[in-house]
Design an enzyme around this catalytic site. Structure first.
Site, PDB file in Angstrom:
ATOM      1  N   SER A  83      35.977  45.220  42.727  1.00  0.00           N
ATOM      2  CA  SER A  83      35.984  46.319  41.132  1.00  0.00           C
ATOM      3  C   SER A  83      35.153  45.722  40.660  1.00  0.00           C
ATOM      4  O   SER A  83      34.518  46.996  40.075  1.00  0.00           O
ATOM      5  CB  SER A  83      37.536  46.547  40.869  1.00  0.00           C
ATOM      6  OG  SER A  83      37.898  45.349  40.240  1.00  0.00           O
ATOM      7  N   ASP A  85      41.052  50.108  30.012  1.00  0.00           N
ATOM      8  CA  ASP A  85      42.222  49.818  31.055  1.00  0.00           C
ATOM      9  C   ASP A  85      42.891  48.382  30.232  1.00  0.00           C
ATOM     10  O   ASP A  85      43.499  48.245  31.081  1.00  0.00           O
ATOM     11  CB  ASP A  85      41.772  49.716  32.583  1.00  0.00           C
ATOM     12  CG  ASP A  85      41.222  49.112  32.614  1.00  0.00           C
ATOM     13  OD1 ASP A  85      39.954  47.914  32.704  1.00  0.00           O
ATOM     14  OD2 ASP A  85      40.344  49.500  33.847  1.00  0.00           O
ATOM     15  N   HIS A 107      39.769  45.659  33.707  1.00  0.00           N
ATOM     16  CA  HIS A 107      38.112  45.726  34.018  1.00  0.00           C
ATOM     17  C   HIS A 107      37.323  45.177  32.142  1.00  0.00           C
ATOM     18  O   HIS A 107      37.665  45.670  31.226  1.00  0.00           O
ATOM     19  CB  HIS A 107      37.808  46.870  34.443  1.00  0.00           C
ATOM     20  CG  HIS A 107      38.423  47.093  36.136  1.00  0.00           C
ATOM     21  ND1 HIS A 107      40.034  47.940  36.559  1.00  0.00           N
ATOM     22  CD2 HIS A 107      38.828  46.517  37.306  1.00  0.00           C
ATOM     23  CE1 HIS A 107      39.531  48.111  37.721  1.00  0.00           C
ATOM     24  NE2 HIS A 107      39.323  46.906  37.897  1.00  0.00           N
TER      25      HIS A 107
END
Length: 354
Positions: free
Chosen positions: A96, A261, A264
């Site tokens: 990610s 979040d 990240h």
């Protein structure tokens, strides 16, 4: 853990990866279980700010693209009638972090930032292709490499891989993790691409993870990062430590450098990572100033046994390790560089690939 201790562990992991071993653990099984529970709690927040969607940033960046102010990419010549060079081809692989999860605009992703920065340095367009997937572990690299090397007549000039965090949180044996990464680097280098790997980030910075688990997470992350460095350098790639980028700087500015979040990076966080990786990408392509390729003793740069260089790099963000001499008194040697960081502005939208 001292640098020498980390070097010994990294050597054992890398040796196990090379010769088929699988029993070298990062930290005790009980501690890993508790750490995993904490990280899973932290990851429940993932997606709150981005819905899990990752902006698509593939396309053409920089010199000669419609967004650069230079001659259009479809023309036969560049500015002032000079024949335009073909674009450099940049590929991103990994998890990610490589994909850019956590931001809303394509120009904020690490791939777009690197493509834009590389185009500015090279003064030619850069074509970006990103096959990284959120949640990917190192065993996903085999498929990602196949995607990059198939379906196109052109091998990328350079590939950037960011991987490792999910290996730690999902308890993938580190020898297996390094084995998959080393195989990916070997395939890409054999195909003719330069390879730069951003090693495992520091999981001890995730806000919901508390002490003493922060220390355990940091230890596991740095051990894997050091072992990754040995495996990558042995296959002809270069590494850049991302650990401390997600360490002191993130710990000091969590609201700025973490995304909504809390897991990240934010746009600013990705820009910080891109600033660390871009000089090594440019150096791998022979684009960095020659005077900066020489070791600078004042910045504690120089030639070291590869395991020691790997251990030191894991402790300091933005530190590059590349192969130097095939053998020495203690085995292979590497060059450790602490390159200066340069600001990478948010990239302009890409011209979509056709």
């Amino acid at each position: 853990m001292t640098s020498m201790s980390r070097a010994r562990v990294a050597r054992r992991i890398a040796a196990g990866a090379a010769y088929g071993g699988g029993g070298v653990g990062l930290i005790g099984a009980a501690a890993v279980g508790v750490l995993l529970a904490e990280v899973r709690l932290a990851r429940r927040h993932v997606g709150n700010g981005s819905g899990g969607r990752v902006p698509v940033a593939d396309g053409l960046y920089g010199w000669g693209s419609p967004h650069s102010g230079k001659a259009g990419s479809g023309g036969s010549g560049g500015a002032y009638g000079v024949p335009e060079e073909p674009p450099l081809r940049l590929a991103l692989l990994g998890d990610s972090t490589a994909a850019g999860q956590g931001v809303h605009r394509a120009g904020q992703t690490p791939g777009a930032l690197l493509a834009s920065g590389l185009a500015a340095v090279a003064e030619r367009p850069v074509e970006l292709r990103n096959v990284a997937q959120p949640g990917a572990q190192s065993d996903a690299l085999d498929h990602q490499v196949a995607q990059i090397l198939s379906g196109s007549s052109h091998v990328p000039d350079i590939c950037v891989i960011m991987i490792g965090a999910n290996d730690v949180t999902h308890r993938m044996p580190p020898t297996r993790s390094v084995r998959h990464l080393s195989a990916a680097v070997r395939r890409l280098r054999t195909a003719g691409a330069e390879v730069v790997v951003g090693t495992c980030p520091d999981l001890g910075t995730i806000e919901p993870v508390q002490q003493p688990l922060r220390w355990l997470a940091r230890r596991a992350s740095r051990q894997l990062a050091a072992a990754q460095t040995i495996g990558v350098v042995e296959q002809g790639g270069r590494t850049v430590s991302l650990g401390d980028l997600l360490g002191p700087e993130f710990a000091a500015n969590p609201r700025e450098l973490f995304g909504p979040d809390n897991y990240h990076p934010s746009a600013e966080g990705y820009a910080t990572a891109a600033m660390a990786v871009l000089p090594t990408v440019c150096a791998a392509l022979g684009l960095w100033p020659a005077e900066e390729e020489r070791p600078d003793v004042s910045r504690r740069e120089g030639f070291l046994p590869v395991a020691r260089a790997a251990a030191e790099a894991a402790s300091e963000a933005g530190t590059e390790v590349t192969a130097a001499m095939p053998t020495g008194p203690r085995g292979p040697w590497a060059l450790l560089k602490r390159r200066r960081r340069r600001r990478v502005p948010e990239a302009e939208p890409a011209t979509p690939s056709v």
